[in-house]
Design a protein around this motif. Structure first.
Motif, short mmCIF file in Angstrom:
data_model
loop_
_atom_site.label_atom_id
_atom_site.label_comp_id
_atom_site.label_asym_id
_atom_site.label_seq_id
_atom_site.Cartn_x
_atom_site.Cartn_y
_atom_site.Cartn_z
N UNK A 34 0.83 -1.20 0.00
CA UNK A 34 0.00 0.00 0.00
C UNK A 34 0.87 1.25 0.00
N UNK A 35 1.98 1.21 0.71
CA UNK A 35 2.89 2.35 0.76
C UNK A 35 3.46 2.62 -0.63
N UNK A 36 3.84 1.57 -1.34
CA UNK A 36 4.35 1.73 -2.70
C UNK A 36 3.28 2.28 -3.63
N UNK A 37 2.05 1.85 -3.44
CA UNK A 37 0.94 2.37 -4.25
C UNK A 37 0.75 3.86 -3.96
N UNK A 38 0.76 4.23 -2.67
CA UNK A 38 0.63 5.64 -2.30
C UNK A 38 1.76 6.46 -2.90
N UNK A 39 2.98 5.95 -2.84
CA UNK A 39 4.11 6.66 -3.43
C UNK A 39 3.92 6.82 -4.94
N UNK A 40 3.39 5.79 -5.60
CA UNK A 40 3.12 5.87 -7.04
C UNK A 40 2.04 6.89 -7.36
N UNK A 41 0.99 6.90 -6.55
CA UNK A 41 -0.08 7.89 -6.73
C UNK A 41 0.48 9.30 -6.55
N UNK A 42 1.29 9.49 -5.51
CA UNK A 42 1.89 10.81 -5.27
C UNK A 42 2.79 11.22 -6.42
#
Length: 149
Positions: A75-83
């Motif tokens: 989820x953290x990697x997804x959030x970083x990708x979204x950001x």
């Protein structure tokens, strides 16, 4: 899956709230004179430095919250990708914007200032990278099973 989605959404909201609160406080501390170049809405060098630091802190909070909720690094990697994607889109959009008249009055409300602020084009791109790094860094303070380390 659901926990990851909730983690990303809550993490992004945490970043938004942290940015809004810290930038508002910074504006009150620095004042108009410290936040802008004289007589314009061009942000000052001091504001740029402060905002880069606050952006990292806000992103770290978002990464922490995201991992706390999701309990995993996916989820953290997804959030970083979204950001990264949203940050680049906003930075490119801002770089193409015509800012027109940037003169300002001496007394400026916070919302008016935020709506009219003009920063160098490179700042949006740097903030995007800072957000990605901050998200990943903030997540390191949570164990993989959840809970602070």
């Amino acid at each position: 899956m659901v926990r990851n989605i909730v983690g990303v959404v809550v993490g992004y909201i945490a970043i938004f709230v942290a940015v809004f609160v810290t930038y508002t406080l910074a504006f009150f501390v620095l004042g108009v004179e410290g936040s802008y170049q004289e007589g314009t809405y061009f942000v000052s060098a001091l504001w740029i430095i402060v905002s880069l630091v606050l952006s990292f802190v806000a992103a770290a909070v978002g990464g922490f919250v995201c991992k706390l909720v999701a309990k995993n690094n996916q989820a953290v990697k997804i959030l970083a990708g979204v950001a990264l994607v949203l940050g680049l889109l906003m930075a490119f959009g801002e770089s193409k914007k015509d800012h027109g008249d940037v003169t300002r009055a001496d007394d400026v409300a916070v919302m008016e200032a935020m709506m009219n602020s003009v920063q160098p084009n490179w700042v949006g791109f740097v903030v995007t990278l800072i957000h990605v790094g901050g998200i990943l860094y903030g997540a390191t303070f949570v164990k993989s099973g959840g809970g602070p380390e």
